[in-house]
Design a protein around this motif. Structure first.
Motif, mmCIF file in Angstrom:
data_model
loop_
_atom_site.group_PDB
_atom_site.id
_atom_site.type_symbol
_atom_site.label_atom_id
_atom_site.label_comp_id
_atom_site.label_asym_id
_atom_site.label_seq_id
_atom_site.Cartn_x
_atom_site.Cartn_y
_atom_site.Cartn_z
ATOM 1 N N GLN A 1 0.829 -1.213 0.000
ATOM 2 C CA GLN A 1 0.000 0.000 0.000
ATOM 3 C C GLN A 1 0.858 1.255 0.000
ATOM 4 N N ARG B 1 2.501 1.739 -3.408
ATOM 5 C CA ARG B 1 1.530 2.143 -4.426
ATOM 6 C C ARG B 1 1.162 3.629 -4.257
ATOM 7 N N HIS B 2 0.759 4.004 -3.030
ATOM 8 C CA HIS B 2 0.396 5.400 -2.777
ATOM 9 C C HIS B 2 1.622 6.313 -2.954
ATOM 10 N N GLU C 1 2.410 7.217 -6.539
ATOM 11 C CA GLU C 1 1.456 8.210 -7.050
ATOM 12 C C GLU C 1 1.761 9.603 -6.533
ATOM 13 N N LEU C 2 2.170 9.667 -5.265
ATOM 14 C CA LEU C 2 2.408 10.968 -4.638
ATOM 15 C C LEU C 2 3.749 11.561 -5.044
ATOM 16 N N GLY C 3 4.593 10.766 -5.722
ATOM 17 C CA GLY C 3 5.812 11.334 -6.285
ATOM 18 C C GLY C 3 7.132 10.882 -5.679
ATOM 19 N N GLN D 1 0.452 3.626 -14.221
ATOM 20 C CA GLN D 1 -0.939 4.045 -14.043
ATOM 21 C C GLN D 1 -1.075 5.537 -13.724
ATOM 22 N N CYS D 2 -0.154 6.041 -12.919
ATOM 23 C CA CYS D 2 -0.320 7.424 -12.484
ATOM 24 C C CYS D 2 0.425 8.401 -13.373
ATOM 25 N N GLY D 3 1.172 7.868 -14.363
ATOM 26 C CA GLY D 3 1.794 8.758 -15.336
ATOM 27 C C GLY D 3 3.150 9.306 -14.936
ATOM 28 N N GLU E 1 1.050 2.874 8.239
ATOM 29 C CA GLU E 1 0.836 2.990 6.797
ATOM 30 C C GLU E 1 0.262 4.350 6.416
ATOM 31 N N THR E 2 -0.232 5.098 7.393
ATOM 32 C CA THR E 2 -0.765 6.440 7.117
ATOM 33 C C THR E 2 0.337 7.492 7.163
ATOM 34 N N LEU F 1 2.418 8.432 3.986
ATOM 35 C CA LEU F 1 1.627 9.110 2.952
ATOM 36 C C LEU F 1 1.292 10.528 3.370
ATOM 37 N N ALA F 2 1.058 10.731 4.674
ATOM 38 C CA ALA F 2 0.787 12.074 5.170
ATOM 39 C C ALA F 2 2.031 12.955 4.995
ATOM 40 N N SER G 1 2.673 13.651 1.271
ATOM 41 C CA SER G 1 1.693 14.639 0.814
ATOM 42 C C SER G 1 2.069 16.028 1.320
#
Lengths: 247, 247
Positions: free
Chosen positions: A91, A94-95, A98-100, A136-138, A229-230, A233-234, A237
């Motif tokens: 997870q 994956r996240h 996407e977030l860079g 997927q996220c480019g 896991e949070t 990502l926080a 972000s």
């Protein structure tokens, strides 16, 4: 939006796609001669490519001159993640892609509940997940997942390659905003940021000291307790927001 | 750190805990007379409480004067989430509660793949997930999950109660930083922010127009395509970062 594929075989106005991606384009997407896709060389350069032929397991293209991928953030973020239980690392990868994030380095530490097991095999799977997420996220590059570091000492010994090391610790620290404002990249390079977050059990006080001695800045994530896991990502972000890469 | 429980039965220096939480404290945690826990009234006031007795299915306490919970953000965030497939809504709720959201409102829209099914039953489960997450991360209130709105029109009709409505759209929009700087709360109240994110299929152009007409500000999340379970967490993290609630 045209589909995107990664290939390193791009030169002199032509390109070749092989393997699973060639299969996907020719069989699953039923690509035809003259159809257009985006090819990416994995080094943040993208090409508009037109299908010129199909081989046994290949697709051939003519390509226009490349242009820099617009999807890459202006900072180079490495996520050092305390090895979590279950499928949480998947997870986070994956996240994170996407977030860079550009790099992922799992590690074991004092209070990790997970133990190393078939890590070479799992690493292949983690890199495949990063690859699929990047498509997927480019993304314009292929983020990579390293084999896990065996202990927190190994993490600390790896930190001198970054311009800023953020150690996320439940006991709080400086605001992220301030640490980012103070950090400067090497001339002409992206700011290299390492973000260190813990596994379920968090960090031992000695580990926090080791990180500080190795140059990491302790950063607080507020009064709510974020799960393992949070938290990554926080923070990612937050870093992307404060550096203008999430707008 | 002492354990935390929610109860509304706090008055005159005493309190009572019932049901599953009483069972947890007396049987699982093996609480004893004189042990201390934190009780929270669900309205952002916390009490240090000392066990004074055990009933059949209850635990009784004497409590010290309450103090405001330090865990509550200075903004009141409602997450309006396009109903995703599988268990992604549960993930969004769990992460969202940790990051500081107060309310969750799922909705169905044109390109939703998920269809309504046993929603009353699922809603109970979603609220239980929010409750558990609130306890675990140390929230001072109990975030709630509404029954899903049947279509995007219903979403738009609900928007006039917020000070700022952020409509996250892949076609981009104003930077979040700017929108937040321009928004002002009603006198003496927290800034009420609604964040609207789409399901897997995103939004129809007509839905984007409807949202704009209803006063929503379109916000871009950068050049990478975020999946429907990543986008809400990225925006909430960004909002909390920019309002100083993630430090």
């Amino acid at each position: 939006m045209p589909h995107r594929y990664f290939t390193t075989e791009i030169s002199d106005g032509t390109a070749v796609l092989r393997g699973a991606d060639a299969h996907h384009l020719s069989r699953v997407m039923r690509g035809r001669l003259g159809d257009t896709v985006i090819l990416c060389d994995g080094s943040a350069v993208e090409y508009t490519a037109t299908i010129t032929g199909f081989g046994d397991e290949t697709v051939e293209f003519s390509v226009e001159p490349g242009c820099p991928s617009a999807a890459e953030p202006t900072v180079d973020v490495t996520l050092l993640v305390g090895y979590p239980k279950q499928d949480k690392l998947e997870q986070v990868i994956r996240h994170g892609v996407e977030l860079g994030c550009d790099h992922f380095i799992p590690f074991f530490s004092r209070y990790c509940v997970a133990a190393p097991k078939k890590e070479e095999q799992k690493n292949e799977r983690y890199n495949r997940i990063a690859f699929e997420a990047a498509k997927q996220c480019g993304r314009g590059i292929l983020p990579d997942v390293a084999l896990p570091l065996p202990n927190f000492g190994a993490v600390c010994r790896s930190l001198d390659q970054y311009d800023l090391v953020l150690f996320c610790y439940e006991c709080g620290g400086a605001p992220l905003r301030q640490l980012l404002a103070e950090a400067t990249p090497a001339d002409g390079e992206k700011l290299k940021i390492a973000i260190i977050t813990g596994a379920e059990g968090g960090f031992a006080a000695e580990e926090a000291e080791m990180a500080a001695k190795a140059g990491a800045k302790t950063v607080g994530l507020g009064p709510r307790i974020l799960r393992c896991e949070t938290a990554p990502l926080a923070v990612v972000s937050a870093v992307m927001t404060l550096t203008g890469n999430l707008e």
